[in-house]
Scaffold this active site. Sequence first.
Site, short mmCIF file in Angstrom:
data_model
loop_
_atom_site.label_atom_id
_atom_site.label_comp_id
_atom_site.label_asym_id
_atom_site.label_seq_id
_atom_site.Cartn_x
_atom_site.Cartn_y
_atom_site.Cartn_z
N TYR A 160 0.94 -1.66 0.03
CA TYR A 160 0.26 0.25 0.38
C TYR A 160 0.63 1.11 -0.17
O TYR A 160 0.77 1.98 -0.41
CB TYR A 160 -0.71 0.03 0.97
CG TYR A 160 -1.89 1.06 1.34
CD1 TYR A 160 -3.44 1.20 0.72
CD2 TYR A 160 -2.09 1.92 2.61
CE1 TYR A 160 -3.64 1.72 0.24
CE2 TYR A 160 -3.07 3.13 2.28
CZ TYR A 160 -3.97 2.67 1.56
OH TYR A 160 -4.99 4.02 1.22
N LYS A 164 1.60 4.10 -3.08
CA LYS A 164 0.29 5.48 -2.95
C LYS A 164 1.67 6.57 -3.08
O LYS A 164 1.20 7.48 -3.16
CB LYS A 164 -0.25 5.45 -1.36
CG LYS A 164 -1.24 5.03 -1.16
CD LYS A 164 -2.61 5.66 -2.09
CE LYS A 164 -3.96 4.78 -2.22
NZ LYS A 164 -5.26 5.23 -3.07
#
Length: 305
Positions: A160, A164
Amino acid sequence: MDLAGRVAIVTGAGRSLGRAYAIALAAAGASVVVNDVDADAAAEVVTEITGAGGQAIASVGAVGPADTAEKLVADAVAAFGRLDVLVANAGVLRDRVLWKMSDDDFDLVVSTHLRGTFTTGRAAAIQMKEQASAGDTRGGRIIVIGSPAGQFGNFGQTNYAAVKAGLVAMARTWSLELARDGITANAVIPIALSPMTATIPAYAEAYERFLAGEPIPTELRHDKGLGSPEDVAPLVVWLASPASQEVTGQAIGIGGDRLTLYSHPAVIETAYADGGWDAAGIDAAWRATFAAQAQPSGPPSRREG
């Protein structure tokens, strides 16, 4: 912020943050394509928008494949004649520490967030550029959704945090490539109580209280910058509007009572050695100059305890 006549796609708009973005854009006057992998959730958001007098259609599909992205743009043009705004919001979590993270955990998050934003961004840019080539001077808006994890790293979020961070770099690159056609690209870094933040133990109870209708405590809204999905939506509306036409390549955070502008990566310190460096020289320079300015890992909230 008047978005009348503008058309927006919001991916992952069936619930939580995506839903808030879609409803806020529609309330400002935009016609909205509500995308979600869950057909019922997408239909509910469309009903909510149209019931309030707005315009919206559902376009069901999991982002990632180019076919889904191209269909989203085609649906927007078929229903409303054009495309002005893309909010690339769809995402998933598969949190594991590095040594327990499987290939599937990693690949799903990369496919949804990074590839999904790439394919939808590419399809949207092609349509927006075609409109510009035909003499349309309104430009376009591409808004990607980052995370504090991508700015600082976060325990258990190799996949993640990586995607991002990549999305912010992607937006900055697009801001350069698309500028000539008046298309901006920015990253929103939201902090909001959502099913994703509910997986963080420190916020699990706050999320349950939020769902029960309790107000978000001031210590979260102000001190931690953590609010509701609806607190984030005004930034998306502003970035979608003509008022932000000069704003591009930025990473802007919002949550609760806090609005934040994140820096680009910057050189903190530089040293030189005539003829180059050896390991001992690097060690000496690190201890004398660099160590005091080493950057911490992890979100500020974790470092603050």
